[in-house]
Motif scaffolding. Sequence first.
Motif, short mmCIF file in Angstrom:
data_model
loop_
_atom_site.label_atom_id
_atom_site.label_comp_id
_atom_site.label_asym_id
_atom_site.label_seq_id
_atom_site.Cartn_x
_atom_site.Cartn_y
_atom_site.Cartn_z
N VAL A 11 -12.78 7.90 6.58
CA VAL A 11 -11.89 8.97 7.00
C VAL A 11 -11.67 8.80 8.48
N VAL A 12 -10.42 8.72 8.87
CA VAL A 12 -10.08 8.60 10.28
C VAL A 12 -9.19 9.78 10.64
N LEU A 13 -9.63 10.58 11.56
CA LEU A 13 -8.83 11.69 12.05
C LEU A 13 -8.29 11.28 13.41
N LEU A 14 -6.99 11.36 13.57
CA LEU A 14 -6.36 10.83 14.75
C LEU A 14 -5.80 11.92 15.66
N LEU A 15 -5.52 11.52 16.86
CA LEU A 15 -4.94 12.25 17.97
C LEU A 15 -4.38 13.64 17.70
N SER A 16 -4.86 14.55 18.49
CA SER A 16 -4.32 15.90 18.60
C SER A 16 -4.28 16.68 17.30
N LEU A 17 -5.21 16.45 16.43
CA LEU A 17 -5.33 17.27 15.23
C LEU A 17 -6.16 18.49 15.60
N GLU A 18 -5.61 19.65 15.37
CA GLU A 18 -6.34 20.87 15.66
C GLU A 18 -6.46 21.68 14.38
N VAL A 19 -7.67 22.08 14.06
CA VAL A 19 -7.93 22.88 12.88
C VAL A 19 -8.32 24.28 13.36
N TYR A 20 -7.55 25.27 12.96
CA TYR A 20 -7.81 26.63 13.39
C TYR A 20 -8.19 27.49 12.19
N ARG A 21 -9.13 28.36 12.39
CA ARG A 21 -9.46 29.37 11.39
C ARG A 21 -8.76 30.66 11.83
N VAL A 22 -8.38 31.46 10.89
CA VAL A 22 -7.69 32.71 11.18
C VAL A 22 -8.54 33.57 12.11
N GLY A 23 -7.91 34.07 13.15
CA GLY A 23 -8.60 34.95 14.08
C GLY A 23 -9.45 34.23 15.10
N ALA A 24 -9.27 32.93 15.26
CA ALA A 24 -10.10 32.18 16.19
C ALA A 24 -9.74 32.52 17.63
N GLU A 25 -10.70 32.99 18.36
CA GLU A 25 -10.55 33.23 19.78
C GLU A 25 -11.80 32.67 20.44
N ALA A 26 -11.75 31.39 20.76
CA ALA A 26 -12.93 30.70 21.26
C ALA A 26 -13.34 31.23 22.63
N SER A 27 -14.59 31.53 22.76
CA SER A 27 -15.11 31.97 24.05
C SER A 27 -15.82 30.82 24.76
N THR A 28 -16.28 29.85 24.00
CA THR A 28 -17.00 28.71 24.55
C THR A 28 -16.49 27.45 23.88
N THR A 29 -16.35 26.38 24.67
CA THR A 29 -15.97 25.09 24.13
C THR A 29 -17.11 24.12 24.34
N LEU A 30 -17.54 23.47 23.26
CA LEU A 30 -18.58 22.45 23.33
C LEU A 30 -17.91 21.08 23.19
N ASN A 31 -18.12 20.22 24.18
CA ASN A 31 -17.60 18.87 24.15
C ASN A 31 -18.58 18.01 23.36
N PHE A 32 -18.10 17.37 22.30
CA PHE A 32 -18.96 16.60 21.41
C PHE A 32 -19.72 15.51 22.16
#
Length: 112
Positions: A11-32
Motif C-alpha cells: 500500500v502506497v499512500l502518496l502526496l497530500s492525502l488528508e483523512v479527516y474525521r467529522v468534527g476534527a479540530e486538532a489541538s496538537t500535531t504530532l510529526n511522525f
Amino acid sequence: AARIHVTASVVVLLLSLEVYRVGAEASTTLNFETDCGAIADKSSMAVAWENGKLLNQTLSTLKKGETLYIPAKVFHLMGGVFASGLESNTIHIDGTLVFGKANINWPRKPNG
C-alpha cells in the motif's frame, strides 16, 4: 470508534492525502518523524518493523482532536496497522507510506 486495518500486499499512500474525521479540530500535531521517532528514507526490514511499531503506538495514544502528520518523506513500514478508539483525529499525509511486500511477516493482532 474508527478502525484501520491494512491487508493489501503493498500500500502506497502518496502526496497530500488528508483523512479527516467529522468534527476534527486538532489541538496538537504530532510529526511522525520528529515527535514519534520514525525513520525516513530507509527500507531495511528492521526499519520497516520499527516504523510499523511506532505507527501502531502513535495511533493507540492519539488523544481526542490530535493530528498525526506524516511529512513529505518515504516511510517504510511492516503491515499490521491497527487503530481503534480514535475520536475527532486527523491523519495528514504529505509523504509516502510503503508497506512491506512480504505480508506473510505482517503481524495479525494489534499487540504485534
